[in-house]
Design a protein around this motif. Structure first.
Motif, PDB file in Angstrom:
ATOM      1  N   LYS A  44       0.837  -1.187   0.000  1.00 28.93           N
ATOM      2  CA  LYS A  44       0.000   0.000   0.000  1.00 28.93           C
ATOM      3  C   LYS A  44       0.872   1.236   0.000  1.00 28.93           C
ATOM      4  N   VAL A  52      -2.971  -3.599  -2.335  1.00 25.68           N
ATOM      5  CA  VAL A  52      -3.089  -4.454  -3.499  1.00 25.68           C
ATOM      6  C   VAL A  52      -2.201  -5.660  -3.231  1.00 25.68           C
ATOM      7  N   LYS A  95      -7.721  -4.498  -2.368  1.00 30.75           N
ATOM      8  CA  LYS A  95      -8.569  -3.988  -3.442  1.00 30.75           C
ATOM      9  C   LYS A  95      -8.328  -4.646  -4.795  1.00 30.75           C
ATOM     10  N   GLY A  96      -7.375  -5.561  -4.866  1.00 28.07           N
ATOM     11  CA  GLY A  96      -7.157  -6.239  -6.136  1.00 28.07           C
ATOM     12  C   GLY A  96      -5.910  -7.094  -6.088  1.00 28.07           C
ATOM     13  N   TYR A  97      -5.757  -7.934  -7.101  1.00 28.14           N
ATOM     14  CA  TYR A  97      -4.606  -8.812  -7.243  1.00 28.14           C
ATOM     15  C   TYR A  97      -3.810  -8.407  -8.473  1.00 28.14           C
ATOM     16  N   LYS A 120     -13.290  -8.364  -6.641  1.00 29.30           N
ATOM     17  CA  LYS A 120     -12.030  -7.666  -6.864  1.00 29.30           C
ATOM     18  C   LYS A 120     -11.622  -7.790  -8.330  1.00 29.30           C
ATOM     19  N   VAL A 170      -5.057   1.707 -10.193  1.00 33.11           N
ATOM     20  CA  VAL A 170      -5.403   0.578  -9.334  1.00 33.11           C
ATOM     21  C   VAL A 170      -6.612   1.017  -8.523  1.00 33.11           C
ATOM     22  N   THR A 173      -7.383   2.408  -4.615  1.00 33.85           N
ATOM     23  CA  THR A 173      -6.146   2.858  -3.981  1.00 33.85           C
ATOM     24  C   THR A 173      -5.723   4.184  -4.595  1.00 33.85           C
TER      25      THR A 173
END
Length: 327
Positions: A44, A52, A95-97, A120, A170, A173
């Motif tokens: 982050k 992330v 919040k995501g990969y 996500k 992203v 974020t």
């Protein structure tokens, strides 16, 4: 400069010390066969509270270990939340990969946790996303939790193809990401560069072999892209793999690095950015292969080999699962 949370607090109270730009939590530090501790990092920006995921070999187990080690002591679960801290982090704060490639030791944690995960995006090069939908989320290996692919689509995850060498948001974020292809034993992997609002960057490398062995210019292109950020003192840190010791012959690397090869590649970056430009750069070593053989721990050997040959002044770090680091 890399700091623990305590050192970061002390540093921020001192004159002349810059606050950190990024924070990572090591959910999985190993490559290969050590299930439960496979490559995964949460990242982050210090400018917001959301993470992330950088690869996802171990997710829930990594969150459990990290919580137990105090990596998330500053995270407060809302009083009205029905989740544990591990659940809250996975469902609300990740919040995501960002998936570098679809080898199992980089995606197993995401696949296993998918039934209880939140919606996500999965960010990756198109070949990576195609491999995920064809080989895992296909109702044969696992239910299709994606929004594309075979059979009924549960649409938990949204495949988001990243263009090469272009900045993309992203979502959720304050960061942007740039995907840079890597060569990995005849296949494709990815390096992800994350940028915060003030232009500082952090780079995560998926599995990669050296250009000379891979007969590729992929790392050369990455170094050319990073060099301007190094010159501007904007590159805050790197996570990069060293899977094997120097005793491993090139023919047995299978798209991975040794200490000697990493130092040769980092020297190529220094050549582009200027002599001494990598001094004090924090380089986190990931994906060290667990060994079943008797003898010295490969991590001990790799650390010694890097330290003995390090003429660049970079600072090598070897986080254990659950360690939180600031850059």
């Amino acid at each position: 400069m890399l700091k623990t949370k305590l050192a970061l607090l002390i540093g921020c109270l001192s004159f002349g010390v810059n606050a950190a730009s990024f924070e990572t939590v090591t959910l999985g530090s190993k490559g290969g066969i050590q299930d439960g501790n496979l490559t995964a990092f949460m990242l982050k920006s210090e400018q917001d509270d959301n993470y992330v995921m950088l690869d996802a070999g171990s997710v829930v187990n990594g969150l459990i270990v990290s919580e137990q080690k105090g990596a998330f002591e500053d995270v407060q679960v809302p009083a009205d939340s029905k989740y544990t801290k591990v659940g809250y982090l996975l469902k609300e704060r990740v919040k995501g990969y960002l998936i570098s490639h679809a080898h199992l030791d980089h995606v197993a944690g995401m696949i296993i946790s998918s039934p209880d995960d939140s919606h996500k995006p999965i960010y990756g090069l198109s070949a990576t996303n195609e491999a995920l939908m064809n080989n895992y989320f296909n109702w044969s290996a696992w239910p299709n939790f994606g929004n594309e692919g075979l059979g009924f689509k549960l649409s938990k995850y949204t495949y988001t193809d990243l263009p090469e060498f272009q900045w993309q948001e992203v979502k959720g974020t304050s960061m942007q990401v740039m995907a840079m292809p890597l060569a990995h034993s005849g296949g494709q992997s990815t390096a992800f560069m994350l940028k915060d609002k003030v232009g500082d960057v952090f780079v995560y490398f998926g599995d990669t072999g050296p250009d000379a062995v891979e007969k590729s210019d992929a790392l050369s292109k990455v170094w050319s892209t990073l060099a301007p950020f190094v010159k501007q003192d904007k590159l805050k840190g790197i996570v990069i793999e060293v899977s094997f010791t120097n005793q491993t012959p090139d023919k047995a690397l299978f798209g991975h690095l040794t200490p000697n090869w990493l130092l040769k590649e980092l020297t190529a970056l220094e050549t582009l950015a200027g002599k001494g430009s990598l001094n004090d750069l924090d380089v986190v070593i990931s994906h060290i292969k667990y060994s079943l053989k008797k003898g010295e721990d490969p991590q001990t050997v790799i650390k010694r080999q890097l330290d003995e040959a390090n003429k660049l002044g970079v600072k090598f770090h070897f986080p254990a699962q659950g360690d939180a680091l600031s850059f």
